[in-house]
Design a protein around this motif. Sequence first.
Motif, PDB file in Angstrom:
ATOM      1  N   VAL A 149      29.584  39.476  26.520  1.00 36.86           N
ATOM      2  CA  VAL A 149      28.579  38.640  27.169  1.00 36.86           C
ATOM      3  C   VAL A 149      27.183  38.994  26.677  1.00 36.86           C
ATOM      4  CG1 VAL A 149      27.473  38.088  29.381  1.00 36.86           C
ATOM      5  CG2 VAL A 149      29.953  38.197  29.228  1.00 36.86           C
ATOM      6  N   MET A 150      26.885  40.293  26.620  1.00 39.44           N
ATOM      7  CA  MET A 150      25.563  40.717  26.174  1.00 39.44           C
ATOM      8  C   MET A 150      25.316  40.354  24.717  1.00 39.44           C
ATOM      9  SD  MET A 150      24.194  41.730  28.851  1.00 39.44           S
ATOM     10  CE  MET A 150      22.654  42.202  28.052  1.00 39.44           C
ATOM     11  N   GLN A 151      26.355  40.432  23.892  1.00 38.66           N
ATOM     12  CA  GLN A 151      26.200  40.039  22.489  1.00 38.66           C
ATOM     13  C   GLN A 151      25.820  38.569  22.378  1.00 38.66           C
ATOM     14  OE1 GLN A 151      29.612  41.138  20.076  1.00 38.66           O
ATOM     15  NE2 GLN A 151      29.757  43.126  21.054  1.00 38.66           N
ATOM     16  N   GLU A 152      26.447  37.725  23.200  1.00 39.18           N
ATOM     17  CA  GLU A 152      26.147  36.297  23.159  1.00 39.18           C
ATOM     18  C   GLU A 152      24.741  36.021  23.691  1.00 39.18           C
ATOM     19  OE1 GLU A 152      27.880  33.756  21.797  1.00 39.18           O
ATOM     20  OE2 GLU A 152      29.116  35.390  21.003  1.00 39.18           O
ATOM     21  N   LEU A 153      24.363  36.688  24.790  1.00 40.44           N
ATOM     22  CA  LEU A 153      23.027  36.486  25.342  1.00 40.44           C
ATOM     23  C   LEU A 153      21.950  36.909  24.351  1.00 40.44           C
ATOM     24  CD1 LEU A 153      23.476  37.707  29.036  1.00 40.44           C
ATOM     25  CD2 LEU A 153      23.223  35.351  28.238  1.00 40.44           C
ATOM     26  N   ASP A 203      14.735  37.964  22.154  1.00 37.08           N
ATOM     27  CA  ASP A 203      14.052  38.933  21.308  1.00 37.08           C
ATOM     28  C   ASP A 203      14.229  40.293  21.977  1.00 37.08           C
ATOM     29  OD1 ASP A 203      12.462  40.453  19.705  1.00 37.08           O
ATOM     30  OD2 ASP A 203      10.580  39.450  20.217  1.00 37.08           O
ATOM     31  N   VAL A 204      15.227  41.032  21.553  1.00 36.42           N
ATOM     32  CA  VAL A 204      15.610  42.277  22.216  1.00 36.42           C
ATOM     33  C   VAL A 204      14.965  43.469  21.512  1.00 36.42           C
ATOM     34  CG1 VAL A 204      17.533  43.738  22.937  1.00 36.42           C
ATOM     35  CG2 VAL A 204      17.801  41.249  22.931  1.00 36.42           C
ATOM     36  N   ARG A 205      14.351  44.352  22.295  1.00 36.00           N
ATOM     37  CA  ARG A 205      13.784  45.593  21.751  1.00 36.00           C
ATOM     38  C   ARG A 205      14.627  46.755  22.295  1.00 36.00           C
ATOM     39  NH1 ARG A 205       8.539  43.812  20.350  1.00 36.00           N
ATOM     40  NH2 ARG A 205       8.767  41.528  20.222  1.00 36.00           N
ATOM     41  N   HIS A 206      15.469  47.301  21.467  1.00 36.81           N
ATOM     42  CA  HIS A 206      16.361  48.377  21.907  1.00 36.81           C
ATOM     43  C   HIS A 206      15.612  49.703  22.012  1.00 36.81           C
ATOM     44  CE1 HIS A 206      20.019  45.966  21.663  1.00 36.81           C
ATOM     45  NE2 HIS A 206      19.577  45.487  20.515  1.00 36.81           N
ATOM     46  N   GLU A 207      16.040  50.519  22.976  1.00 36.03           N
ATOM     47  CA  GLU A 207      15.490  51.869  23.172  1.00 36.03           C
ATOM     48  C   GLU A 207      13.970  51.843  23.191  1.00 36.03           C
ATOM     49  OE1 GLU A 207      17.196  54.703  20.508  1.00 36.03           O
ATOM     50  OE2 GLU A 207      19.245  53.994  20.818  1.00 36.03           O
TER      51      GLU A 207
END
Length: 276
Positions: A62-66, A71-75
């Motif tokens: 689900v998170m991969q699809e979202l 625009d995701v900023r990891h860590e």
Amino acid sequence: MLCKQPKTLAHEAQLAQRANEIGLSASVLSASQVASLEPELTLDVCGGVHFHDDGHLNPSLVMQELARDLDVRHETEVKSFERRGDRVVSVNIGNERIEADEFVIATGSWSGDVAKQLGVELPMQAGKGYSMTLQSPPQLPRTSCLLVEARVAMTPMGSTLRFAGTMEIGGVDDTINPKRVQGIQESIPRYLPAFSKTFAGANTQAQPIWTGRRPVSPDGLPYVGRFAHLDNVISASGHAMLGLSLGPATGMLVRNILANKRQPFDIALLKPDRFA
């Protein structure tokens, strides 16, 4: 809902009746009826309750699809906010400053710490849970189940099987408590005898353990809504063990707030300032 004890099944039957009264579909099942729904499982239960409207999913997928549309900023850590009066104009993450018209605090068990940077109180405790995902389970259920007395959830995810449980209140802490994990592992074969060797001896230690923190409010209700003294900040956090279940509804409520639309029900009990 799988029950080992008749008294537990009787209690769950009462909840099933209440569920039916409010429009959900639930059936109380005997041991043989449970077995017919899960023919691939060897079960040691006295019966169960089937909530026909329930479902399950793989949160990673689900998170991969979202993430495809975000625009995701990891860590990335929220360092500070810039305010002008009762409005927030930007958030600083590391060396980057991001401006926006609206801000939504949906940072799980860290939401209280993020809110403090804005000068508002959002009482929150982290409720730690543990899970283990078996890559080659001896048996695979057709649907997700709750081992009621053990308070352990069992969820099939493709060819793998995840077990999860516990609620350990202890702040933001990733330490794994072996006794908590042992409690989960020892409870599973009581319902599923075919798993007795899976959690025995060296096999027990071979199962990788994951831990995560659920955001828990003092009254058990999530924080959803605008802050009274911040014109453009919305809270969407504090869902405890029901984050995935309540996520879509929370998204709808936040959308309505942003669009100045009328809510389908009164959300006053969820206001984020209720403990201020």
